[in-house]
Design a protein around this motif. Sequence first.
Motif, PDB file in Angstrom:
ATOM      1  N   LEU A  51     -51.366  21.792   0.258  1.00 19.30           N
ATOM      2  CA  LEU A  51     -51.086  21.991   1.679  1.00 19.30           C
ATOM      3  C   LEU A  51     -50.459  20.727   2.266  1.00 19.30           C
ATOM      4  CD1 LEU A  51     -51.635  23.804   4.268  1.00 19.30           C
ATOM      5  CD2 LEU A  51     -53.720  22.448   4.539  1.00 19.30           C
ATOM      6  N   ASP A  52     -49.433  20.899   3.094  1.00 17.89           N
ATOM      7  CA  ASP A  52     -48.880  19.776   3.858  1.00 17.89           C
ATOM      8  C   ASP A  52     -49.829  19.545   5.034  1.00 17.89           C
ATOM      9  OD1 ASP A  52     -47.490  18.001   5.447  1.00 17.89           O
ATOM     10  OD2 ASP A  52     -45.560  19.003   5.252  1.00 17.89           O
ATOM     11  N   PHE A  56     -49.697  20.664   9.101  1.00 15.99           N
ATOM     12  CA  PHE A  56     -50.644  21.708   9.489  1.00 15.99           C
ATOM     13  C   PHE A  56     -51.566  21.225  10.594  1.00 15.99           C
ATOM     14  CE2 PHE A  56     -54.525  24.273   8.885  1.00 15.99           C
ATOM     15  CZ  PHE A  56     -53.975  25.536   9.033  1.00 15.99           C
ATOM     16  N   ASP A 110     -57.830  25.220   2.354  1.00 17.58           N
ATOM     17  CA  ASP A 110     -56.699  25.561   1.493  1.00 17.58           C
ATOM     18  C   ASP A 110     -57.085  26.561   0.410  1.00 17.58           C
ATOM     19  OD1 ASP A 110     -58.300  23.751   0.114  1.00 17.58           O
ATOM     20  OD2 ASP A 110     -56.702  22.295  -0.259  1.00 17.58           O
ATOM     21  N   ARG A 115     -50.715  27.962   0.304  1.00 22.62           N
ATOM     22  CA  ARG A 115     -49.596  28.658   0.941  1.00 22.62           C
ATOM     23  C   ARG A 115     -50.098  29.689   1.948  1.00 22.62           C
ATOM     24  NH1 ARG A 115     -45.538  32.924  -2.169  1.00 22.62           N
ATOM     25  NH2 ARG A 115     -44.945  34.061  -0.282  1.00 22.62           N
ATOM     26  N   ALA A 118     -51.062  27.936   5.090  1.00 24.61           N
ATOM     27  CA  ALA A 118     -49.869  27.469   5.793  1.00 24.61           C
ATOM     28  C   ALA A 118     -49.119  28.619   6.455  1.00 24.61           C
ATOM     29  CB  ALA A 118     -48.953  26.734   4.815  1.00 24.61           C
ATOM     30  N   ASP A 119     -49.041  29.756   5.775  1.00 27.38           N
ATOM     31  CA  ASP A 119     -48.284  30.895   6.294  1.00 27.38           C
ATOM     32  C   ASP A 119     -49.026  31.649   7.388  1.00 27.38           C
ATOM     33  OD1 ASP A 119     -46.334  30.272   4.474  1.00 27.38           O
ATOM     34  OD2 ASP A 119     -46.647  32.009   3.175  1.00 27.38           O
TER      35      ASP A 119
END
Length: 252
Positions: A51-52, A56, A110, A115, A118-119
């Motif tokens: 994860l960024d 985030f 996470d 993803r 994040a999405d």
Amino acid sequence: MNNNVDVWSSLRLTTQSRIGLGRVGSSLPSHRVLEFKAAHAAARDAVHVPLDAGAFLERVEELGIGSPAVVSSNATSRSEYLRRPDLGRTAADLSALSHTCDDIGFVLADGLSPRALADHGIGLLEALIAELGPIYSIAPPVVALQARVALGDHIGHATGVHTTIMLIGERPGLSVADSLGVYLTHHPKPGRSDADRNCISNIHPPDGLDYVRAAKITATLVAGARQLGRSGVDLKDTSTDELAGTDILTLD
């Protein structure tokens, strides 16, 4: 009969499962093999790409429920997290958390698909805030890295919240790589078992459960947990007929 007619084409529109793939000799058609390889690569990326967290965190803070704290599990790397599930269930350090005793504590984890968080994490959290915010007090959110579901029990106990709602990336499959799950635990504390929490899974619009429906089901479970005094196998979904048929599971 026209052998060129694809009788499966209309059915494929109703499912993400791989059905009616056809064959060329003893093998699958080349385009089906390539589709499988692409889906497998997407699932692997969803598991391994971290994860960024910085980006985030900025998006979470914009939601206006307090500055998010960051907690990491005892897994020191993505590789170790995948090899040692036990390390993902406990926190390396909880000193950044404040003991607020609020009604609701959101944990954004996470999990096995960063993803997915994040999405879909921000959209789902917005829907949950809209549904729960007018009724309950909400603690500043916590972003949990290299996290398994049970880490939420440690976080909830440290913050003193009455109910922990963890949003976590679910294990990717060959059909869906960005599915998000919600795990709800009333009176969280270390040592809670699978039977003590409820799960709403398969949240990934437009193909899975949408944010608003997931939030409404969550709100129903929160209300039920507060009335019953516990979450888990004894707590059932009693949301409206419009939401009937959605799977409510008790999973780890």
